[in-house]
Design an enzyme around this catalytic site. Structure first.
Site, PDB file in Angstrom:
ATOM      1  N   ASP A  14       0.737  -1.335   0.028  1.00  0.00           N
ATOM      2  CA  ASP A  14      -0.401  -0.009  -0.094  1.00  0.00           C
ATOM      3  C   ASP A  14       1.339   1.385  -0.304  1.00  0.00           C
ATOM      4  O   ASP A  14       0.467   2.286  -1.005  1.00  0.00           O
ATOM      5  CB  ASP A  14      -0.807  -0.294   1.174  1.00  0.00           C
ATOM      6  CG  ASP A  14      -2.166  -0.713   0.953  1.00  0.00           C
ATOM      7  OD1 ASP A  14      -2.404  -1.393  -0.024  1.00  0.00           O
ATOM      8  OD2 ASP A  14      -2.556  -1.340   1.904  1.00  0.00           O
ATOM      9  N   ARG A  95       1.437   4.730  17.323  1.00  0.00           N
ATOM     10  CA  ARG A  95       1.192   5.934  15.942  1.00  0.00           C
ATOM     11  C   ARG A  95       1.940   7.198  16.221  1.00  0.00           C
ATOM     12  O   ARG A  95       2.426   7.153  16.029  1.00  0.00           O
ATOM     13  CB  ARG A  95       0.116   6.339  15.837  1.00  0.00           C
ATOM     14  CG  ARG A  95      -0.398   5.676  14.455  1.00  0.00           C
ATOM     15  CD  ARG A  95       0.145   3.701  14.781  1.00  0.00           C
ATOM     16  NE  ARG A  95       0.047   2.895  13.305  1.00  0.00           N
ATOM     17  CZ  ARG A  95       0.244   2.262  13.167  1.00  0.00           C
ATOM     18  NH1 ARG A  95       1.312   1.380  13.623  1.00  0.00           N
ATOM     19  NH2 ARG A  95      -0.470   1.487  11.912  1.00  0.00           N
ATOM     20  N   ASP A 124      -6.555   4.438  13.596  1.00  0.00           N
ATOM     21  CA  ASP A 124      -5.062   4.443  13.283  1.00  0.00           C
ATOM     22  C   ASP A 124      -5.181   5.665  12.469  1.00  0.00           C
ATOM     23  O   ASP A 124      -3.687   6.957  12.616  1.00  0.00           O
ATOM     24  CB  ASP A 124      -4.085   3.741  12.531  1.00  0.00           C
ATOM     25  CG  ASP A 124      -3.710   2.023  13.232  1.00  0.00           C
ATOM     26  OD1 ASP A 124      -3.282   2.903  14.747  1.00  0.00           O
ATOM     27  OD2 ASP A 124      -3.564   1.013  12.775  1.00  0.00           O
ATOM     28  N   SER A 175      -5.104  -7.933   7.936  1.00  0.00           N
ATOM     29  CA  SER A 175      -4.569  -6.629   8.121  1.00  0.00           C
ATOM     30  C   SER A 175      -4.007  -7.169  10.128  1.00  0.00           C
ATOM     31  O   SER A 175      -4.559  -6.892  10.880  1.00  0.00           O
ATOM     32  CB  SER A 175      -5.204  -5.662   8.878  1.00  0.00           C
ATOM     33  OG  SER A 175      -4.228  -4.593   9.145  1.00  0.00           O
TER      34      SER A 175
END
Ligand code: ARG
Length: 397
Positions: A14, A95, A124, A175
């Site tokens: 991605d 994050r 996220d 995922s």
């Protein structure tokens, strides 16, 4: 000068496609930044070269493993942070660590825009963008998967057409997000919440049901910081890594839960966080020995709120910072040793030792030598229960 966009780059399909996609959509040059928070896998230099091969004008990599352990995982250990009483905030902690590097790289390259690879349905995206807004309020955020409808199929077609050096065939049905504090697995057959997880999805933990010898470990803390394992000094990163191995080998830290996302969705998540669970379990018990009752009771509420703020992406926020101050203060005397047995998927505390202990054997004992004056108990109870007694007189009348 051409506008620049700094992209949080993982090296996967991605974000590799996102480099060219963002350039096409915006006309900007893309700078890629990959942050190592202990996710393992490919060498950082391989990832850096791939970003360049996919069209990034510059690519930077940061080894943030110690920084992540010291500045993000450690506060979570001190907070005994478990979202919904179970999830040790693995992705939520990484994050803000990534955002810090993203914003610093944007500053370095004079970029006004940063980008990430998240979808529009998860937590996220919130964590990235709330973090960016806190550290660089002037920066703009874009998310190609969400904002430019960069679906998986379109990403594969793009990669094939542009002959990007990235595998498009190996399609995992899950995922996955992982770092040194743990691993999160979602989607695929797990979306049916009646389906049990299969052994295949686990990487950090062995099957807890497999018969094996138990392991015993002594974890030493100094003011809430894990500083030694079995008497050997360790950094926070080493403590997490070594306990990932040892607790992971015993199947400790598997979590299968349905959780409340910030965006309102309930989602099925499978986590494995052996080191995190072992450390939090040990830290919690050392607090039980060293933290005064009222402070300990109040801290539990603070811990829950702290975990929610971090889960919700508010790492860089005034309330989270203020609660950090409380948690730091509460950890002042959390110094000592915890002995644990790691076995059968559980980390069980079997012993505690501390110079700062508030456990007084002479007060607690039921043997002779008891220093607790039992004659005071009755008067204490009479007055303690008085208001309930007066109310009962009325309510029972
Ligand atoms: N639900 C977890 C969280 O919000 C894990 C997210 C994992 N991310 C991912 N891209 N698979 O913290």
């Amino acid at each position: 000068m051409t506008e620049r966009v700094v992209l949080a780059y993982s090296g996967g399909l991605d974000t590799s496609v996102a480099i060219g996609w963002i350039a096409e959509e915006t006309g900007a040059e893309v700078v890629a930044v990959a942050v190592d928070v202990g996710q393992g896998g490919e060498d950082l230099d391989v990832i850096r070269k791939r970003a360049l091969a996919c069209g990034a004008v510059e690519a930077e990599v940061a080894d943030a493993k110690d920084e992540f352990a010291d500045q993000y995982c450690l506060p979570a250990i001190k907070a005994n942070a478990l979202y919904m009483d179970r999830y040790p905030l693995v992705s939520a902690l990484s994050r803000p660590a990534i955002v810090k590097h993203l914003v610093a790289t944007a500053r370095k390259h004079g970029a006004g825009v940063v980008a990430h690879g998240c979808t529009g349905k998860g937590n996220d995206q919130v964590r990235f963008e709330a973090g960016v807004q806190a550290l660089g309020p002037d920066l703009k955020c874009i998310a190609p998967v969400r904002d430019y409808a960069m679906t998986r199929d379109k990403a594969i077609a793009f990669a094939e057409k542009a002959t990007l050096p990235i595998a498009t065939s190996k399609k995992s049905p899950y995922s996955i997000d992982q770092n040194v504090f743990g691993r999160a697995v979602e989607t695929g057959f797990l979306e049916d919440i009646w389906n049990a997880p299969i052994e295949d999805i686990y990487e950090y933990t062995a099957n807890p049901a497999t018969p094996r010898e138990a392991d015993e470990v002594v974890i030493s803390f100094k003011e809430g910081v894990p500083v030694a394992l079995d008497g050997t000094p360790v950094t926070v990163l080493q403590a997490i890594q070594q306990l990932n191995e040892r607790a992971g080998a015993q199947g400790v830290g598997r979590i299968d839960m349905v959780e409340d996302r910030l965006v309102g969705i309930k989602s099925r998540e499978v986590y494995e966080a052996p080191g995190a669970i072992a450390l939090i379990t040990a830290h919690q018990e050392l607090e039980n020995v060293t933290v005064e009752r009222e402070l300990a009771r109040y801290k539990r509420q603070v811990e829950q709120r702290w975990g929610e703020l971090v889960y919700d992406g508010l790492w860089f926020s005034p309330l989270k910072r203020a609660l950090d101050g409380f948690i730091e203060e509460a950890n002042q005397y959390v110094t000592g040793d915890i002995r644990m047995t790691l076995h059968g998927g559980r980390a069980v505390v079997t012993g505690r030792k501390s110079e700062q202990s508030l456990y007084d054997f002479n007060l607690a004992t039921y043997d002779s030598g008891d220093t607790f004056d039992q004659s005071k108990a009755q008067g204490f109870i009479d007055i303690f229960a008085l208001s309930a007694k007066i109310a009962a007189r009325r309510d029972l009348a």
